[in-house]
Design an enzyme around this catalytic site. Structure first.
Site, PDB file in Angstrom:
ATOM      1  N   SER A   1       0.870  -1.290  -0.139  1.00 54.06           N
ATOM      2  CA  SER A   1       0.040   0.030   0.148  1.00 54.06           C
ATOM      3  C   SER A   1       0.831   1.256  -0.043  1.00 54.06           C
ATOM      4  O   SER A   1       0.320   2.236  -0.225  1.00 54.06           O
ATOM      5  CB  SER A   1      -0.906   0.007   1.147  1.00 54.06           C
ATOM      6  OG  SER A   1      -0.343   0.345   2.495  1.00 54.06           O
TER       7      SER A   1
ATOM      8  N   LYS B   1       0.982   4.771   6.786  1.00 50.82           N
ATOM      9  CA  LYS B   1       0.366   5.879   5.773  1.00 50.82           C
ATOM     10  C   LYS B   1       1.251   7.070   5.617  1.00 50.82           C
ATOM     11  O   LYS B   1       2.146   7.479   6.619  1.00 50.82           O
ATOM     12  CB  LYS B   1      -1.053   5.978   5.783  1.00 50.82           C
ATOM     13  CG  LYS B   1      -1.969   4.702   5.915  1.00 50.82           C
ATOM     14  CD  LYS B   1      -1.768   3.799   4.702  1.00 50.82           C
ATOM     15  CE  LYS B   1      -2.919   2.867   4.813  1.00 50.82           C
ATOM     16  NZ  LYS B   1      -2.592   1.848   3.717  1.00 50.82           N
TER      17      LYS B   1
END
Length: 218
Positions: free
Chosen positions: A52, A100
């Site tokens: 990701s 993230k």
């Protein structure tokens, strides 16, 4: 008399091993306490189990997460952060930490449109993403003391555009150095990625990819 002296001397000679084990035990306990303290308050190692955050972070990359900066200052846009799952994520049975990139700060208005991310009406120049986002999102306003985070692999990341914002108290720290694999060792710099800047619109073409709903665990 002589015999007694000899026996007492022998007993004294046998005592150092006991002291040695005691000192060794103290050293080990101290080392464990220091290790726990460092991991809790200073830094810890993490690995990347999913795609990701590609291309910035690859599967099986090893990182150092430092925990001091956010005790002294606010998180900044562009920084890569590790955080504990939010209440929304826990409700979906996610319990491991995520990693993230911070895109929206408290008070920011964020939207994703036609392959670009806009913060407060200005388009982000994102030279670190795998491909432009193939979805529409927002506009949303980031609440106080919360952050909007996205994965660099925009079309294959389970992030804020699915489950919302990250409260500051959930932030564990900032990823600042990769120590494995050896060919990719180095600092994770974000100086060029921090601010939203106005640039000319670009025509992006990218097929939609289903999001990978796997958290970045330890």
């Amino acid at each position: 008399m002589t015999e007694n002296i000899v026996r007492e001397t022998s007993k004294k000679k046998e005592s150092p091993p006991e002291n040695t084990w005691l000192e060794l035990g103290k050293t080990m306990v101290t080392a464990v306490i220091l290790a726990i303290g460092i991991r809790t308050f200073v830094a810890e190692a993490r690995y990347i189990p999913s795609s990701s955050m590609e291309p910035t972070l690859q599967i099986n990359d090893r990182l150092i997460i430092e925990k001091i900066s956010y005790r002294l200052r606010d998180p900044e846009r562009g920084e890569i952060v590790v955080f504990n799952p939010t209440d929304a994520l826990k409700a979906k049975n996610f319990h491991d930490a995520f990693i993230k990139r911070i895109i929206g700060l408290p008070g920011d208005e964020v939207r994703v449109s036609q392959g670009n991310v806009y913060v407060n009406g200005k388009m982000l120049d994102e030279n670190y993403i795998a491909a432009p986002p193939a979805y529409e999102y927002g506009p949303v306003k980031v609440p106080d003391d919360q952050y909007l985070v996205l994965g660099d692999n925009r079309n294959n990341s389970y992030d804020s555009h699915y489950w919302g914002f990250v409260p500051r108290e959930k932030l564990l720290g900032r990823a600042f150095v990769r120590f494995w694999p050896v060919p990719r060792v180095g600092l994770l710099t974000d100086d060029a990625e921090r601010e939203a800047v106005e640039i000319s619109p670009q025509a992006w073409e990218s097929p939609a990819i289903s999001p990978q709903t796997v958290p970045e665990s330890r």
